[in-house]
Design an enzyme around this catalytic site. Structure first.
Site, PDB file in Angstrom:
ATOM      1  N   CYS A  89      75.808  63.463  15.060  1.00  0.00           N
ATOM      2  CA  CYS A  89      74.545  63.110  15.708  1.00  0.00           C
ATOM      3  C   CYS A  89      73.639  62.488  14.664  1.00  0.00           C
ATOM      4  O   CYS A  89      73.210  63.171  13.722  1.00  0.00           O
ATOM      5  CB  CYS A  89      73.892  64.355  16.306  1.00  0.00           C
ATOM      6  SG  CYS A  89      72.267  64.024  17.031  1.00  0.00           S
ATOM      7  N   THR A  95      63.253  55.196   8.100  1.00  0.00           N
ATOM      8  CA  THR A  95      63.796  54.071   7.336  1.00  0.00           C
ATOM      9  C   THR A  95      65.041  53.496   7.999  1.00  0.00           C
ATOM     10  O   THR A  95      65.472  53.959   9.050  1.00  0.00           O
ATOM     11  CB  THR A  95      64.175  54.533   5.905  1.00  0.00           C
ATOM     12  OG1 THR A  95      65.351  55.364   5.988  1.00  0.00           O
ATOM     13  CG2 THR A  95      63.029  55.302   5.267  1.00  0.00           C
ATOM     14  N   HIS A  97      67.960  53.842   6.967  1.00  0.00           N
ATOM     15  CA  HIS A  97      69.127  54.690   6.672  1.00  0.00           C
ATOM     16  C   HIS A  97      69.982  54.898   7.922  1.00  0.00           C
ATOM     17  O   HIS A  97      71.217  54.868   7.862  1.00  0.00           O
ATOM     18  CB  HIS A  97      68.644  56.025   6.113  1.00  0.00           C
ATOM     19  CG  HIS A  97      69.711  56.788   5.416  1.00  0.00           C
ATOM     20  ND1 HIS A  97      69.922  58.126   5.620  1.00  0.00           N
ATOM     21  CD2 HIS A  97      70.647  56.398   4.522  1.00  0.00           C
ATOM     22  CE1 HIS A  97      70.938  58.531   4.891  1.00  0.00           C
ATOM     23  NE2 HIS A  97      71.388  57.496   4.213  1.00  0.00           N
ATOM     24  N   PHE A 122      85.259  58.085  18.578  1.00  0.00           N
ATOM     25  CA  PHE A 122      83.866  58.002  18.124  1.00  0.00           C
ATOM     26  C   PHE A 122      82.985  58.850  19.039  1.00  0.00           C
ATOM     27  O   PHE A 122      82.441  58.363  20.027  1.00  0.00           O
ATOM     28  CB  PHE A 122      83.424  56.538  18.133  1.00  0.00           C
ATOM     29  CG  PHE A 122      82.045  56.291  17.589  1.00  0.00           C
ATOM     30  CD1 PHE A 122      80.984  56.004  18.440  1.00  0.00           C
ATOM     31  CD2 PHE A 122      81.810  56.325  16.230  1.00  0.00           C
ATOM     32  CE1 PHE A 122      79.709  55.748  17.940  1.00  0.00           C
ATOM     33  CE2 PHE A 122      80.541  56.073  15.720  1.00  0.00           C
ATOM     34  CZ  PHE A 122      79.486  55.786  16.581  1.00  0.00           C
TER      35      PHE A 122
HETATM   36  N1  LIG Z   1      70.195  61.541   8.733  1.00  0.00           N
HETATM   37  C1  LIG Z   1      71.427  61.948   9.210  1.00  0.00           C
HETATM   38  C2  LIG Z   1      72.531  62.083   8.364  1.00  0.00           C
HETATM   39  N2  LIG Z   1      72.407  61.833   7.040  1.00  0.00           N
HETATM   40  C3  LIG Z   1      73.416  62.252   6.058  1.00  0.00           C
HETATM   41  C4  LIG Z   1      74.604  61.280   5.977  1.00  0.00           C
HETATM   42  O1  LIG Z   1      75.446  61.393   7.119  1.00  0.00           O
HETATM   43  C5  LIG Z   1      75.450  61.600   4.728  1.00  0.00           C
HETATM   44  O2  LIG Z   1      75.915  62.943   4.817  1.00  0.00           O
HETATM   45  C6  LIG Z   1      74.658  61.414   3.455  1.00  0.00           C
HETATM   46  O3  LIG Z   1      74.126  60.092   3.445  1.00  0.00           O
HETATM   47  C7  LIG Z   1      75.529  61.629   2.199  1.00  0.00           C
HETATM   48  O4  LIG Z   1      76.642  60.765   2.217  1.00  0.00           O
HETATM   49  N3  LIG Z   1      73.722  62.471   8.857  1.00  0.00           N
HETATM   50  C8  LIG Z   1      73.877  62.732  10.215  1.00  0.00           C
HETATM   51  O5  LIG Z   1      74.980  63.087  10.661  1.00  0.00           O
HETATM   52  N4  LIG Z   1      72.803  62.609  11.045  1.00  0.00           N
HETATM   53  C9  LIG Z   1      71.578  62.214  10.598  1.00  0.00           C
HETATM   54  O6  LIG Z   1      70.624  62.107  11.399  1.00  0.00           O
HETATM   55  C1  LIG Z   2      69.522  58.855  10.038  1.00  0.00           C
HETATM   56  C2  LIG Z   2      68.881  59.363   8.814  1.00  0.00           C
HETATM   57  O1  LIG Z   2      69.414  59.332   7.714  1.00  0.00           O
HETATM   58  C3  LIG Z   2      67.449  59.787   8.948  1.00  0.00           C
HETATM   59  O2  LIG Z   2      67.406  60.982   9.678  1.00  0.00           O
HETATM   60  C4  LIG Z   2      66.814  60.004   7.578  1.00  0.00           C
HETATM   61  O3  LIG Z   2      65.428  59.913   7.815  1.00  0.00           O
HETATM   62  P1  LIG Z   2      64.568  58.798   7.024  1.00  0.00           P
HETATM   63  O4  LIG Z   2      65.061  57.442   7.500  1.00  0.00           O
HETATM   64  O5  LIG Z   2      63.138  59.069   7.467  1.00  0.00           O
HETATM   65  O6  LIG Z   2      64.780  59.018   5.544  1.00  0.00           O
END
Ligand SMILES: Nc1c(NC[C@H](O)[C@H](O)[C@H](O)CO)[nH]c(=O)[nH]c1=O
Ligand SMILES: CC(=O)[C@@H](O)COP(=O)(O)O
Length: 164
Positions: A89, A95, A97, A122
């Site tokens: 999820c 950002t 990210h 997926f």
């Molecule tokens: N922000 C979310 C993440 N972030 C972590 C990344 O998936 C990963 O573990 C990290 O970047 C280290 O490689 N992961 C999710 O599953 N859901 C999010 O909302």
């Molecule tokens: C999807 C993500 O990595 C997110 O939850 C991280 O939050 P942010 O974009 O505010 O650093």
């Protein structure tokens, strides 16, 4: 929106093959665990409901959705499986990210499936907010984990049919 008022996990009008002959891997991301646990419950229960043997369902967790690709690859490299289900999820933050994770996971999972010629499903929610995720993890729009399990069964059946 097309998903308004629609339960996306309704398979009452589709034929789902028996899963009794198949071995399944499930990789679950720990991020947003209250959501991913609900996805997992949906997926596991659906596999068993369609005949899968519990001892033939192999479950592992990874830190986040980005690691689902590596988890699926390790599972297929080291285990005899008919399909792997990836559950995660990803919720939009402040950002970009979100975009990088979602794209990496979608592309990565596809590449693993091709690498091993095995179905890698997926089952990752990519939502704007928590409520959208709740709605798709057992809420008004069904359970993406159920969808992923049914997809895994159908693809395992297709692979069995075409490889025989
Ligand atoms: N922000 C979310 C993440 N972030 C972590 C990344 O998936 C990963 O573990 C990290 O970047 C280290 O490689 N992961 C999710 O599953 N859901 C999010 O909302
Ligand atoms: C999807 C993500 O990595 C997110 O939850 C991280 O939050 P942010 O974009 O505010 O650093």
């Amino acid at each position: 929106m097309s998903t308004q008022l629609k339960n996306l996990s309704d398979f009452s009008n589709t034929d789902v093959p028996s899963a009794v002959l198949y071995r399944f891997g499930i990789v679950v991301a720990e991020w947003n665990s209250e959501i991913t646990n609900a996805l997992y419950q949906g997926a596991y229960e659906s596999l068993v409901e369609h005949g899968a043997i519990p001892d033939h369902i192999f479950t592992y967790s990874v830190p986040g959705s980005f690691e689902l690709t590596t988890g699926a690859d390790l599972l297929l490299k080291n285990s005899k499986l008919d399909a792997v289900i990836c559950l995660g999820c990803v919720i939009q933050g402040e950002t970009r990210h979100f975009d990088f994770i979602c794209n990496a996971v979608a592309n990565g999972i596809s590449n693993v499936a091709i690498k091993y010629s095995k179905p890698v499903i997926f089952g990752v929610l990519t939502t704007d907010n928590q409520q959208q995720a709740i709605d798709r993890a057992g809420g008004k729009h069904g359970n993406k984990g159920v969808e992923a399990a049914v997809t895994a069964i159908k693809m395992a059946y297709l692979a069995e049919t075409l490889n025989s």
